[in-house]
Design an enzyme around this catalytic site. Structure first.
Site, PDB file in Angstrom:
ATOM      1  N   CYS A 132       0.935  -1.166   0.010  1.00 21.19           N
ATOM      2  CA  CYS A 132      -0.011   0.144  -0.009  1.00 21.19           C
ATOM      3  C   CYS A 132       0.980   1.412  -0.174  1.00 21.19           C
ATOM      4  O   CYS A 132       1.389   1.756   0.965  1.00 21.19           O
ATOM      5  CB  CYS A 132      -0.901   0.019   1.112  1.00 21.19           C
ATOM      6  SG  CYS A 132      -1.932   1.389   1.439  1.00 21.19           S
ATOM      7  N   CYS A 135      -0.380   4.170   2.298  1.00 21.02           N
ATOM      8  CA  CYS A 135      -0.106   3.918   3.706  1.00 21.02           C
ATOM      9  C   CYS A 135       1.204   4.155   3.948  1.00 21.02           C
ATOM     10  O   CYS A 135       1.267   4.725   5.408  1.00 21.02           O
ATOM     11  CB  CYS A 135      -0.642   2.539   4.055  1.00 21.02           C
ATOM     12  SG  CYS A 135      -2.282   1.930   3.398  1.00 21.02           S
ATOM     13  N   ASP A 136       2.018   3.528   3.377  1.00 15.42           N
ATOM     14  CA  ASP A 136       3.554   3.629   3.745  1.00 15.42           C
ATOM     15  C   ASP A 136       4.320   4.440   3.045  1.00 15.42           C
ATOM     16  O   ASP A 136       5.818   4.408   3.509  1.00 15.42           O
ATOM     17  CB  ASP A 136       3.727   2.033   3.644  1.00 15.42           C
ATOM     18  CG  ASP A 136       3.105   1.252   4.765  1.00 15.42           C
ATOM     19  OD1 ASP A 136       2.497   1.371   5.598  1.00 15.42           O
ATOM     20  OD2 ASP A 136       3.064   0.080   4.126  1.00 15.42           O
TER      21      ASP A 136
END
Ligand code: NAP
Length: 302
Positions: A132, A135-136
């Site tokens: 992701c 997200c990261d």
């Protein structure tokens, strides 16, 4: 109590089904094993949903969640681990031992990201390996990141990461991308992205955190080391239908159904990415949710 519709999955398809079910005056319950929103929360920017302009995937997920709850949708954050789908009343068993009954079921379990299945992938999960980018990605600000894949997800991830990272490698196993021309053009125009065509990843390496990716050119057989702090895997999707095996007809792991969203089991419907379909998009997922809930309402009327 016996619900009118039990919806398994609170992604765009499941939540759209909840909206349509509630608005039809039916009592729905929606089960979600993780967070509501499904795969769309991994998308940095949605720009192809008619009339919405540009919104982030997370904004979209919050919007559809609030709309569903606003219409009285009940959402239970638990995993459905077993189902009994025969007869007029279906039973769903959850991971906390609880059981729920409903007259109809809408399967909207979606998909998860496919893994690369190469050495280092599991070992460095959360230490440089991610599925992701939204997200990261920020963990790798001003560093070098690598995206693996050639579909729209990989292309979008590469552009998103190029806005954060110093450099992005995009490695694809063929010499032609699968993703849309629009996304390909954005990648080609970005000077921070270096594309390695005909290239597959062999192993992810590092000491504690990812620092290297071993790759191979499938045409020349040449192997080399990419120095990278992160590997973002975007190599496709896998449906989540194990609990329905032997209970509903499937095709290649997807629940078999056409545009009517009707399965072979009376009172059981399917919506979104987990159904056999040609176009897996946000707009087709929400359309499925509407169709499946309406089909469930018609089934209950009969
Ligand atoms: P996808 O379209 O299935 O693409 C997967 C990519 O990974 C392909 O390029 C494939 O290569 C490659 N691949 C598969 N297994 C691999 C392996 N073991 N090693 C290396 N490469 C591998 O998946 P996706 O990009 O996640 O997209 C899924 C669906 O969502 C698609 O329908 C896509 O259009 C849609 N989507 C749409 C948008 C948007 O409209 N904005 C955004 C994201 C996703 P090959 O090409 O050689 O098969």
């Amino acid at each position: 109590m016996i619900y009118d519709i039990a919806i398994i999955g609170a992604g765009p398809a499941g939540l759209a089904a909840a909206i349509y079910g509630q608005r039809a005056g039916l009592k729905t319950i929606t089960f979600e094993a993780n967070v509501h929103g499904g795969q769309i929360i991994n998308t940095p920017e949605v720009e192809n949903y008619p009339a919405l302009g540009k919104v982030s995937g997370v904004e979209y997920a919050m919007g559809i969640y609030e709309q569903a709850v606003g219409f009285g949708a009940e959402i239970e954050y638990k995993a459905v681990v077993d189902v009994q789908l025969e007869g007029d009343v279906k039973t769903l068993k959850c991971n906390d031992g609880s059981e729920y009954q409903a007259k109809t079921v809408i399967i909207a379990t979606g998909v998860v990201r496919r893994k690369l299945e190469i050495p280092g992938e599991d070992r460095f999960l959360g230490a440089g390996v991610s599925y992701c980018a939204t997200c990261d990605g920020l963990f790798f600000k001003d560093k070098t990141a690598t995206v693996v894949g050639g579909g729209n997800t990989a292309l979008e991830d590469a552009v998103y990461l190029a806005g954060i990272c110093e450099k992005v490698y995009l490695i694809h196993r063929r010499d032609e991308f699968r993703g849309s021309r629009h996304e390909v053009e954005k990648v080609l125009a970005n000077p921070k992205i270096e594309i390695l065509y005909d290239t597959i990843p062999l192993a992810i390496e590092g000491e504690g955190m990812v620092s290297r990716l071993q790759v191979k050119n499938v045409k020349t057989e040449e192997e080399k080391t990419l120095y990278t702090s992160a590997v973002f895997v975007a190599v496709g999707l896998v449906p989540q239908n194990d609990i329905f095996a032997g209970k509903v007809d499937m095709d290649g792991g997807y629940i078999a159904a056409g545009e009517s969203c009707v399965t072979n089991v009376p009172g059981v419907f399917v919506a979104g990415d987990t159904r056999t379909k040609s176009l897996r998009q946000l707009v087709t997922a929400t359309a499925d949710g509407a169709i499946a809930a309406t089909a469930a309402a018609n089934y209950l009327d009969r």
